[in-house]
Scaffold this motif. Structure first.
Motif: not given
Length: 55
Positions: A14-18, A23-33, A39-42
């Motif tokens: 529900d939160k509006k993100l910039s 991108l930072r959240l996806l990096c922290n989750a290991g989805i993006l480098d 990342t390899e897994m995704y």
């Protein structure tokens, strides 16, 4: 997934993100480098989401 985890996920959805926050959240989750690539897994997600980088 616990009820608490589910609620945190719903609150985040529900939160509006910039773009940078997302991108930072996806990096922290290991989805993006750090370069914004999957990342390899995704890596299969790259077939669903077109590459928006321009060479």
């Amino acid at each position: 997934m616990s009820d608490k985890d589910y609620q945190r996920l719903m609150d985040l959805a529900d939160k509006k993100l910039s773009k940078e926050e997302g991108l930072r959240l996806l990096c922290n989750a290991g989805i993006l480098d750090m370069n914004g690539n999957f990342t390899e897994m995704y890596k299969d997600l790259a077939t669903i989401f077109p590459d928006k980088k321009k060479s």
